[in-house]
Design a protein around this motif. Structure first.
Motif, PDB file in Angstrom:
ATOM      1  N   MET A 185       0.907  -1.004  -0.077  1.00 18.07           N
ATOM      2  CA  MET A 185       0.109  -0.056   0.150  1.00 18.07           C
ATOM      3  C   MET A 185       0.753   1.203  -0.018  1.00 18.07           C
ATOM      4  SD  MET A 185      -3.168  -1.188  -0.240  1.00 18.07           S
ATOM      5  CE  MET A 185      -2.904  -2.834  -0.428  1.00 18.07           C
ATOM      6  N   ASP A 186       0.357   2.434  -0.491  1.00 23.15           N
ATOM      7  CA  ASP A 186       1.215   3.565  -0.529  1.00 23.15           C
ATOM      8  C   ASP A 186       0.137   4.644  -0.102  1.00 23.15           C
ATOM      9  OD1 ASP A 186      -0.131   3.800  -3.015  1.00 23.15           O
ATOM     10  OD2 ASP A 186       1.667   3.356  -4.230  1.00 23.15           O
ATOM     11  N   ILE A 187       0.970   5.901  -0.804  1.00 27.65           N
ATOM     12  CA  ILE A 187       0.100   7.163  -0.038  1.00 27.65           C
ATOM     13  C   ILE A 187      -1.307   7.268  -1.203  1.00 27.65           C
ATOM     14  CG2 ILE A 187       1.641   8.516  -1.726  1.00 27.65           C
ATOM     15  CD1 ILE A 187       1.332  10.899   0.207  1.00 27.65           C
ATOM     16  N   ILE A 188      -1.030   6.906  -2.691  1.00 30.82           N
ATOM     17  CA  ILE A 188      -2.015   7.243  -3.407  1.00 30.82           C
ATOM     18  C   ILE A 188      -3.340   6.121  -2.931  1.00 30.82           C
ATOM     19  CG2 ILE A 188      -2.822   6.467  -5.931  1.00 30.82           C
ATOM     20  CD1 ILE A 188       0.333   7.139  -6.594  1.00 30.82           C
ATOM     21  N   HIS A 189      -2.970   4.974  -2.746  1.00 39.51           N
ATOM     22  CA  HIS A 189      -4.253   4.054  -2.253  1.00 39.51           C
ATOM     23  C   HIS A 189      -4.803   4.725  -0.884  1.00 39.51           C
ATOM     24  CE1 HIS A 189      -1.831   1.057  -4.355  1.00 39.51           C
ATOM     25  NE2 HIS A 189      -3.144   0.860  -4.587  1.00 39.51           N
ATOM     26  N   ALA A 190      -3.874   5.285  -0.080  1.00 41.09           N
ATOM     27  CA  ALA A 190      -4.479   5.732   1.283  1.00 41.09           C
ATOM     28  C   ALA A 190      -5.321   7.333   0.911  1.00 41.09           C
ATOM     29  CB  ALA A 190      -3.310   6.238   2.218  1.00 41.09           C
ATOM     30  N   VAL A 191      -4.813   8.002   0.030  1.00 38.65           N
ATOM     31  CA  VAL A 191      -5.480   9.138  -0.317  1.00 38.65           C
ATOM     32  C   VAL A 191      -6.912   8.845  -0.860  1.00 38.65           C
ATOM     33  CG1 VAL A 191      -5.666  11.353  -1.450  1.00 38.65           C
ATOM     34  CG2 VAL A 191      -3.619  10.942  -0.185  1.00 38.65           C
ATOM     35  N   HIS A 192      -6.885   8.107  -1.821  1.00 43.17           N
ATOM     36  CA  HIS A 192      -8.362   7.678  -2.485  1.00 43.17           C
ATOM     37  C   HIS A 192      -9.180   6.940  -1.449  1.00 43.17           C
ATOM     38  CE1 HIS A 192      -7.571   7.943  -6.762  1.00 43.17           C
ATOM     39  NE2 HIS A 192      -6.380   7.564  -6.728  1.00 43.17           N
ATOM     40  N   SER A 193      -8.625   6.334  -0.337  1.00 43.78           N
ATOM     41  CA  SER A 193      -9.549   5.718   0.657  1.00 43.78           C
ATOM     42  C   SER A 193     -10.085   6.775   1.610  1.00 43.78           C
ATOM     43  CB  SER A 193      -8.814   4.565   1.255  1.00 43.78           C
ATOM     44  OG  SER A 193      -9.585   4.047   2.420  1.00 43.78           O
ATOM     45  N   LEU A 194      -9.244   7.532   1.760  1.00 45.00           N
ATOM     46  CA  LEU A 194      -9.745   8.864   2.899  1.00 45.00           C
ATOM     47  C   LEU A 194     -10.624   9.696   2.079  1.00 45.00           C
ATOM     48  CD1 LEU A 194      -6.132   9.217   4.743  1.00 45.00           C
ATOM     49  CD2 LEU A 194      -8.287   8.271   5.494  1.00 45.00           C
ATOM     50  N   ARG A 195     -10.517  10.241   0.971  1.00 41.27           N
ATOM     51  CA  ARG A 195     -11.025  11.207   0.223  1.00 41.27           C
ATOM     52  C   ARG A 195     -11.447  10.902  -1.147  1.00 41.27           C
ATOM     53  NH1 ARG A 195      -9.776  12.699   4.799  1.00 41.27           N
ATOM     54  NH2 ARG A 195      -9.212  14.594   5.499  1.00 41.27           N
ATOM     55  N   PRO A 196     -12.371   9.641  -0.933  1.00 48.80           N
ATOM     56  CA  PRO A 196     -12.888   9.367  -2.494  1.00 48.80           C
ATOM     57  C   PRO A 196     -13.549  10.438  -3.210  1.00 48.80           C
ATOM     58  CG  PRO A 196     -14.417   8.349  -0.643  1.00 48.80           C
ATOM     59  CD  PRO A 196     -13.166   9.004   0.039  1.00 48.80           C
ATOM     60  N   GLY A 197     -13.196  10.571  -4.603  1.00 51.17           N
ATOM     61  CA  GLY A 197     -13.680  11.506  -5.372  1.00 51.17           C
ATOM     62  C   GLY A 197     -12.948  12.741  -5.459  1.00 51.17           C
ATOM     63  N   ALA A 198     -12.202  13.075  -4.423  1.00 53.74           N
ATOM     64  CA  ALA A 198     -11.140  14.157  -4.236  1.00 53.74           C
ATOM     65  C   ALA A 198     -10.481  14.513  -5.500  1.00 53.74           C
ATOM     66  CB  ALA A 198     -10.514  14.309  -2.929  1.00 53.74           C
ATOM     67  N   SER A 199     -10.059  15.831  -5.711  1.00 49.42           N
ATOM     68  CA  SER A 199      -9.381  15.941  -6.835  1.00 49.42           C
ATOM     69  C   SER A 199      -7.741  16.244  -6.300  1.00 49.42           C
ATOM     70  CB  SER A 199      -9.993  17.103  -7.619  1.00 49.42           C
ATOM     71  OG  SER A 199      -9.016  17.664  -8.621  1.00 49.42           O
ATOM     72  N   TRP A 200      -6.839  15.825  -6.705  1.00 52.34           N
ATOM     73  CA  TRP A 200      -5.662  15.975  -6.279  1.00 52.34           C
ATOM     74  C   TRP A 200      -4.365  15.115  -7.134  1.00 52.34           C
ATOM     75  CZ3 TRP A 200      -3.090  11.457  -5.001  1.00 52.34           C
ATOM     76  CH2 TRP A 200      -3.893  10.215  -4.866  1.00 52.34           C
ATOM     77  N   PHE A 201      -3.297  15.571  -6.711  1.00 50.66           N
ATOM     78  CA  PHE A 201      -2.069  15.138  -7.583  1.00 50.66           C
ATOM     79  C   PHE A 201      -1.049  14.896  -6.786  1.00 50.66           C
ATOM     80  CE2 PHE A 201       1.693  15.983  -9.950  1.00 50.66           C
ATOM     81  CZ  PHE A 201       1.495  15.068 -11.025  1.00 50.66           C
TER      82      PHE A 201
END
Length: 98
Positions: free
Chosen positions: A1-17
């Motif tokens: 697991m990495d930061i990308i999976h974590a951010v997707h899980s914590l803020r689904p649908g959010a816009s980020w890079f």
């Protein structure tokens, strides 16, 4: 697991890079004004996701060990439900749920 999976899980649908693979590279564009997760929240989520992944190893093992759908249907036709269930139970017993 990495930061990308974590951010997707914590803020689904959010816009980020993310530029790179560290928290410092996180660029937040969310139009819904959700705040970006903190570095601590992300680390905790990475650990949670990894534990969930590890705890579900039996599912991945079972999936590759089950007979194909075609073989399962053939077993149902020739041996009935009890024969099919016996075949499936063999795999479940080989890879028990923790």
């Amino acid at each position: 697991m990495d930061i990308i999976h974590a951010v997707h899980s914590l803020r689904p649908g959010a816009s980020w890079f993310i530029n790179g693979d560290t928290y410092d590279g996180l660029i937040w564009f969310d139009e819904n004004e959700l705040p970006p997760p903190t570095e601590e929240e992300i680390q905790a989520e990475i650990e949670r996701l990894q534990a969930e992944y590890n705890n579900n190893q039996y599912q991945r093992d079972r999936a590759s060990a089950y007979p194909s759908i075609e073989d399962q249907l053939d077993t149902l036709y020739h041996q009935g439900y009890d024969g099919w269930k016996e075949t499936i139970d063999e795999v479940k017993n080989q890879y028990p749920k923790p």
